[in-house]
Design a protein around this motif. Sequence first.
Motif, PDB file in Angstrom:
ATOM      1  N   GLY A 271      -2.786  -1.494  -2.689  1.00 34.77           N
ATOM      2  CA  GLY A 271      -1.158  -2.322  -2.951  1.00 34.77           C
ATOM      3  C   GLY A 271      -1.030  -2.456  -4.543  1.00 34.77           C
ATOM      4  N   LEU A 272       0.073  -2.242  -4.650  1.00 35.61           N
ATOM      5  CA  LEU A 272      -0.051  -2.846  -6.412  1.00 35.61           C
ATOM      6  C   LEU A 272      -1.099  -1.576  -7.301  1.00 35.61           C
ATOM      7  CD1 LEU A 272       0.653  -6.076  -7.345  1.00 35.61           C
ATOM      8  CD2 LEU A 272       2.129  -4.265  -6.976  1.00 35.61           C
ATOM      9  N   VAL A 273      -1.382  -0.767  -6.903  1.00 33.92           N
ATOM     10  CA  VAL A 273      -1.951   0.011  -8.153  1.00 33.92           C
ATOM     11  C   VAL A 273      -1.893   0.276  -8.733  1.00 33.92           C
ATOM     12  CG1 VAL A 273      -1.787   2.687  -6.557  1.00 33.92           C
ATOM     13  CG2 VAL A 273      -4.463   0.957  -7.024  1.00 33.92           C
ATOM     14  N   GLU A 274      -1.018   0.377  -9.358  1.00 29.65           N
ATOM     15  CA  GLU A 274      -0.444   0.798 -10.227  1.00 29.65           C
ATOM     16  C   GLU A 274      -1.533   0.345 -11.887  1.00 29.65           C
ATOM     17  OE1 GLU A 274       1.817   0.332  -8.036  1.00 29.65           O
ATOM     18  OE2 GLU A 274       3.498  -0.800  -8.728  1.00 29.65           O
TER      19      GLU A 274
ATOM     20  N   LEU B 210       0.636  -1.417  -0.092  1.00 27.01           N
ATOM     21  CA  LEU B 210      -0.006  -0.370   0.471  1.00 27.01           C
ATOM     22  C   LEU B 210       0.930   0.946  -0.057  1.00 27.01           C
ATOM     23  CD1 LEU B 210      -3.252   0.604   0.367  1.00 27.01           C
ATOM     24  CD2 LEU B 210      -2.883   1.142   2.443  1.00 27.01           C
ATOM     25  N   LYS B 211       0.563   2.018  -0.838  1.00 25.40           N
ATOM     26  CA  LYS B 211       1.284   3.504  -0.599  1.00 25.40           C
ATOM     27  C   LYS B 211       0.162   4.611  -0.299  1.00 25.40           C
ATOM     28  CE  LYS B 211       4.950   2.248  -4.769  1.00 25.40           C
ATOM     29  NZ  LYS B 211       4.088   1.374  -5.430  1.00 25.40           N
ATOM     30  N   PHE B 212       0.567   5.915  -0.029  1.00 22.76           N
ATOM     31  CA  PHE B 212       0.273   6.719   0.437  1.00 22.76           C
ATOM     32  C   PHE B 212       0.477   8.420  -0.668  1.00 22.76           C
ATOM     33  CE2 PHE B 212      -0.279   3.955   3.545  1.00 22.76           C
ATOM     34  CZ  PHE B 212      -1.433   3.776   4.200  1.00 22.76           C
TER      35      PHE B 212
ATOM     36  N   CYS C 249      -4.942   7.141   1.262  1.00 22.74           N
ATOM     37  CA  CYS C 249      -3.578   5.897   1.017  1.00 22.74           C
ATOM     38  C   CYS C 249      -3.958   5.596  -1.393  1.00 22.74           C
ATOM     39  CB  CYS C 249      -4.516   4.541   1.716  1.00 22.74           C
ATOM     40  SG  CYS C 249      -6.352   3.858   0.745  1.00 22.74           S
ATOM     41  N   ASP C 250      -3.843   4.555  -1.903  1.00 25.33           N
ATOM     42  CA  ASP C 250      -3.866   4.352  -3.057  1.00 25.33           C
ATOM     43  C   ASP C 250      -5.265   3.918  -3.457  1.00 25.33           C
ATOM     44  OD1 ASP C 250      -3.532   1.438  -3.047  1.00 25.33           O
ATOM     45  OD2 ASP C 250      -1.293   1.804  -3.345  1.00 25.33           O
TER      46      ASP C 250
END
Length: 399
Positions: free
Chosen positions: A192-195, A33-35, A41-42
Amino acid sequence: MIIDEVLDRQMAAQPKEVFYCKRCVNSNQRPRLKFNAEGICDACQYADEKHHIIDWKAREALLRALLDKHGSRDGRYDVIVPGSGGKDSGYVTHQLKYVYGMHPLTVTWTPHMFTDIGWKNLQGFIDSGFDNILFRPNNILHRKISRLALELLGDSFEGWSYGMKAFPLHLAIRYQIPLIFYGENQAAEYGGLVESKYKSHDLFSDWVHVAYKGQRGVDTLIEKGLQHGRFTKKEIEDNAATIALYKLPALDQIEKLGLESHWLSYYKKWVPQENYYYAQKYCGFEPNPEGRSEGTYSKYASLDDKTDGFHFYMQFIKFGFGRCTSEASMEIRCGHITRKEAVALVRKYDGEFPKRYFTEYLQYLNITEEEFWRIVDKFRPPHLWQKVNNQWRLKYQVE
Ligand SMILES: [Zn+2]
């Protein structure tokens, strides 16, 4: 005797400082997960696009073009839908068949132990007009794999998940069906892995190479099982056909067929609660008559397996958040509840121990209660857990 080794790799990559999304209740301990700079969050960032930016009419046109390309004119199966007749696979299959005129073959890699409501929902699903292949691997083997997955990876579901991913691909090759449809892209919807949010599907050529690399494939579990006397060599040799189904088919077979695996959530706006109403109306789906699932407040998600609760419980041990966090966050993003309500729900239900099927779970894995708790403690990261008055407590909670 349990095996002391830990093979999980996600836990080592966890940030040691815990914080939560400012908008939903997602924790930064969720793998990958990225912010953004505002602490959002993503999954929440994707939700903004989903609800306000994405042109769903244009996406649906893409769906129609894809299905036009794949749809059979003579009634042959033209799409595989993996699932167990829950709300999401019900929604996907019904849409593909009755709205888009496809000819789906549905496939179920069996739950470890069907719950009564899970079994009933699978029957209701088939009764509403779908072909289904229910596959049950040799259960002596499968139980041993599940136990090794719990001991070494901290989640008895891991072994099952290899087969759940691989089996539909084997079936696609066997029946020469080059299209698989899943429901949601979990990475985009839950974080998470939102690409991958801009992708309608994963390329197998990218995926196959990473999927079974390193320590996480069924081969590793089997190798450890052999080392620790859980399997005999002959047992493994004699079950080669079954074990092959836990592994992805060779890439050249996948490419020869031109197999693609798409997410319906890329093409149509994904709202779990609406899938529930839809599946109830069209696919014989019923919520749990026993009420909410342990560890959360919902009664319509992930109902089919008596061992489900332990998958989410171990996630809570390893990452400090449980299924209520994921479900409440999704409902915030769908505008159904406020963050304040979600925090209260998480504090009430997250990490609740799934006692309803505990005895059956222990019997299924052939472990004692004492062994179970030793395994659990093996997976508590010290930056998340502390002992207070001889009781394990999380160091951080969402607020
Ligand atoms: Zn969020």
